[in-house]
Write a protein that holds these residues in place. Structure first.
Motif, mmCIF file in Angstrom:
data_model
loop_
_atom_site.group_PDB
_atom_site.id
_atom_site.type_symbol
_atom_site.label_atom_id
_atom_site.label_comp_id
_atom_site.label_asym_id
_atom_site.label_seq_id
_atom_site.Cartn_x
_atom_site.Cartn_y
_atom_site.Cartn_z
ATOM 1 N N VAL A 139 0.781 -0.808 0.309
ATOM 2 C CA VAL A 139 -0.060 0.174 0.275
ATOM 3 C C VAL A 139 0.681 1.313 -0.157
ATOM 4 C CG1 VAL A 139 -1.791 1.356 1.082
ATOM 5 C CG2 VAL A 139 -2.259 -1.068 0.931
ATOM 6 N N ILE A 140 1.741 1.411 0.889
ATOM 7 C CA ILE A 140 2.339 2.301 0.353
ATOM 8 C C ILE A 140 3.463 2.643 -0.428
ATOM 9 C CG2 ILE A 140 5.237 3.357 2.277
ATOM 10 C CD1 ILE A 140 4.447 1.773 5.001
ATOM 11 N N GLN A 141 4.100 1.247 -0.911
ATOM 12 C CA GLN A 141 4.801 1.378 -2.517
ATOM 13 C C GLN A 141 3.924 1.295 -3.375
ATOM 14 O OE1 GLN A 141 7.678 0.464 -2.473
ATOM 15 N NE2 GLN A 141 7.940 1.568 -3.970
ATOM 16 N N ALA A 142 2.887 1.767 -3.401
ATOM 17 C CA ALA A 142 1.787 2.353 -3.971
ATOM 18 C C ALA A 142 1.945 3.735 -3.943
ATOM 19 C CB ALA A 142 0.709 1.772 -4.138
ATOM 20 N N VAL A 143 2.241 4.507 -2.726
ATOM 21 C CA VAL A 143 1.806 5.596 -2.794
ATOM 22 C C VAL A 143 2.542 6.385 -3.511
ATOM 23 C CG1 VAL A 143 1.478 7.241 -0.875
ATOM 24 C CG2 VAL A 143 -0.402 5.525 -1.206
ATOM 25 N N LEU A 144 4.150 5.682 -2.762
ATOM 26 C CA LEU A 144 4.895 6.140 -3.478
ATOM 27 C C LEU A 144 5.281 6.282 -5.263
ATOM 28 C CD1 LEU A 144 7.820 4.012 -1.534
ATOM 29 C CD2 LEU A 144 6.889 6.927 -0.793
ATOM 30 N N TRP A 145 5.093 5.127 -5.947
ATOM 31 C CA TRP A 145 4.729 5.084 -7.117
ATOM 32 C C TRP A 145 3.727 6.199 -7.936
ATOM 33 C CZ3 TRP A 145 5.057 -0.917 -7.901
ATOM 34 C CH2 TRP A 145 6.934 -0.983 -8.094
ATOM 35 N N ARG A 146 2.583 6.425 -6.676
ATOM 36 C CA ARG A 146 1.086 6.715 -7.598
ATOM 37 C C ARG A 146 0.828 5.970 -8.545
ATOM 38 N NH1 ARG A 146 5.241 11.454 -7.260
ATOM 39 N NH2 ARG A 146 4.671 12.671 -6.098
ATOM 40 N N LYS A 147 0.124 4.818 -7.672
ATOM 41 C CA LYS A 147 -0.425 3.800 -9.057
ATOM 42 C C LYS A 147 -1.244 3.633 -8.055
ATOM 43 C CE LYS A 147 2.733 2.442 -12.137
ATOM 44 N NZ LYS A 147 2.014 2.178 -13.114
ATOM 45 N N THR A 148 -2.682 4.271 -8.632
ATOM 46 C CA THR A 148 -3.992 3.347 -8.047
ATOM 47 C C THR A 148 -4.902 2.621 -8.210
ATOM 48 O OG1 THR A 148 -4.499 5.618 -9.001
ATOM 49 C CG2 THR A 148 -7.010 4.911 -8.271
ATOM 50 N N SER A 149 -4.281 1.822 -9.282
ATOM 51 C CA SER A 149 -4.932 0.270 -9.200
ATOM 52 C C SER A 149 -4.296 -0.591 -7.990
ATOM 53 C CB SER A 149 -4.593 -0.372 -10.538
ATOM 54 O OG SER A 149 -3.754 -0.299 -10.689
ATOM 55 N N LEU A 150 -2.951 -0.532 -8.144
ATOM 56 C CA LEU A 150 -1.755 -0.878 -7.076
ATOM 57 C C LEU A 150 -2.390 -0.877 -5.703
ATOM 58 C CD1 LEU A 150 -0.075 -3.151 -6.623
ATOM 59 C CD2 LEU A 150 2.125 -0.918 -6.483
ATOM 60 N N PHE A 151 -2.457 0.301 -5.593
ATOM 61 C CA PHE A 151 -3.471 0.850 -4.148
ATOM 62 C C PHE A 151 -4.267 -0.102 -3.693
ATOM 63 C CE2 PHE A 151 -6.058 4.070 -1.513
ATOM 64 C CZ PHE A 151 -4.956 4.126 -0.024
ATOM 65 N N ILE A 152 -5.232 -0.245 -4.261
ATOM 66 C CA ILE A 152 -6.755 -0.219 -4.219
ATOM 67 C C ILE A 152 -6.538 -1.649 -3.704
ATOM 68 C CG2 ILE A 152 -9.156 -0.704 -5.222
ATOM 69 C CD1 ILE A 152 -9.388 2.730 -6.494
ATOM 70 N N VAL A 153 -6.265 -2.368 -4.325
ATOM 71 C CA VAL A 153 -6.252 -3.894 -4.322
ATOM 72 C C VAL A 153 -5.132 -4.046 -2.958
ATOM 73 C CG1 VAL A 153 -4.891 -5.893 -5.474
ATOM 74 C CG2 VAL A 153 -6.327 -4.551 -6.498
ATOM 75 N N GLN A 154 -4.049 -3.646 -2.978
ATOM 76 C CA GLN A 154 -3.742 -3.250 -1.571
ATOM 77 C C GLN A 154 -4.198 -3.277 -0.377
ATOM 78 O OE1 GLN A 154 -0.907 -6.275 -1.287
ATOM 79 N NE2 GLN A 154 -1.376 -6.447 -3.915
ATOM 80 N N LEU A 155 -4.689 -2.509 -0.997
ATOM 81 C CA LEU A 155 -5.792 -1.476 0.291
ATOM 82 C C LEU A 155 -6.961 -2.428 1.314
ATOM 83 C CD1 LEU A 155 -6.420 0.756 2.368
ATOM 84 C CD2 LEU A 155 -7.468 1.693 0.295
ATOM 85 N N VAL A 156 -7.358 -2.658 -0.160
ATOM 86 C CA VAL A 156 -8.812 -4.156 0.158
ATOM 87 C C VAL A 156 -8.123 -5.451 0.780
ATOM 88 C CG1 VAL A 156 -10.654 -5.659 -0.870
ATOM 89 C CG2 VAL A 156 -9.965 -3.040 -1.662
ATOM 90 N N VAL A 157 -6.959 -6.148 0.333
ATOM 91 C CA VAL A 157 -6.607 -7.410 0.862
ATOM 92 C C VAL A 157 -6.022 -6.896 2.432
ATOM 93 C CG1 VAL A 157 -4.001 -8.389 0.357
ATOM 94 C CG2 VAL A 157 -5.793 -8.256 -1.609
ATOM 95 N N THR A 158 -5.482 -5.796 2.936
ATOM 96 C CA THR A 158 -4.520 -5.702 3.775
ATOM 97 C C THR A 158 -5.829 -5.781 4.929
ATOM 98 O OG1 THR A 158 -2.850 -4.545 3.016
ATOM 99 C CG2 THR A 158 -3.693 -3.556 5.421
ATOM 100 N N VAL A 159 -7.022 -4.852 4.772
ATOM 101 C CA VAL A 159 -8.353 -4.660 5.106
ATOM 102 C C VAL A 159 -8.781 -6.049 5.519
ATOM 103 C CG1 VAL A 159 -10.782 -3.142 5.039
ATOM 104 C CG2 VAL A 159 -8.859 -2.562 4.733
ATOM 105 N N ILE A 160 -9.199 -6.919 4.544
ATOM 106 C CA ILE A 160 -9.520 -8.155 4.775
ATOM 107 C C ILE A 160 -8.789 -9.174 5.394
ATOM 108 C CG2 ILE A 160 -9.339 -10.084 3.863
ATOM 109 C CD1 ILE A 160 -10.402 -8.915 1.021
ATOM 110 N N TYR A 161 -6.964 -8.797 5.840
ATOM 111 C CA TYR A 161 -6.663 -8.908 6.644
ATOM 112 C C TYR A 161 -6.801 -8.859 7.914
ATOM 113 C CZ TYR A 161 -3.743 -12.034 3.252
ATOM 114 O OH TYR A 161 -2.969 -12.493 2.703
ATOM 115 N N VAL A 162 -6.800 -7.453 7.874
ATOM 116 C CA VAL A 162 -7.503 -6.531 9.915
ATOM 117 C C VAL A 162 -8.851 -7.937 9.849
ATOM 118 C CG1 VAL A 162 -7.473 -4.405 10.760
ATOM 119 C CG2 VAL A 162 -6.111 -4.893 8.945
ATOM 120 N N VAL A 163 -9.846 -7.189 9.037
ATOM 121 C CA VAL A 163 -10.903 -7.879 9.845
ATOM 122 C C VAL A 163 -11.056 -9.567 10.095
ATOM 123 C CG1 VAL A 163 -13.078 -8.649 9.108
ATOM 124 C CG2 VAL A 163 -12.095 -6.074 7.790
ATOM 125 N N GLY A 164 -10.235 -9.918 9.292
ATOM 126 C CA GLY A 164 -10.167 -11.494 9.820
ATOM 127 C C GLY A 164 -9.754 -11.295 10.977
#
Length: 80
Positions: free
Chosen positions: A48-73
């Motif tokens: 997620v951090i790397q996606a922000v550094l690269w300014r890659k929205t698609s990578l940011f969204i995918v990794q943020l969703v996966v991270t949230v899923i792990y946190v909820v689990g």
């Protein structure tokens, strides 16, 4: 050939979180639970951090969703 030690910190960060992600997948393949979830959570948050550094929205969204899923689990396993 470029000296690897002269690479910017983002290069090291990218490869560090990639290695951590691979470790998490290996832990999952050997069913080493819950360590695999925590390792994957950290590595995906790193992406997620790397996606922000690269300014890659698609990578940011995918990794943020996966991270949230792990946190909820993780929260779900703590509650139950």
């Amino acid at each position: 050939m470029t000296n690897p030690l002269s690479q910017p910190w983002t290069w090291w960060f990218e490869w560090g979180i990639t290695a951590l992600l691979i470790v998490g997948v290996i832990l999952t393949s050997f069913n080493i639970y819950p360590l695999n979830i925590y390792v994957l959570l950290v590595s995906n948050f790193g992406w997620v951090i790397q996606a922000v550094l690269w300014r890659k929205t698609s990578l940011f969204i995918v990794q943020l969703v996966v991270t949230v899923i792990y946190v909820v689990g993780i929260i779900n396993t703590w509650i139950t």
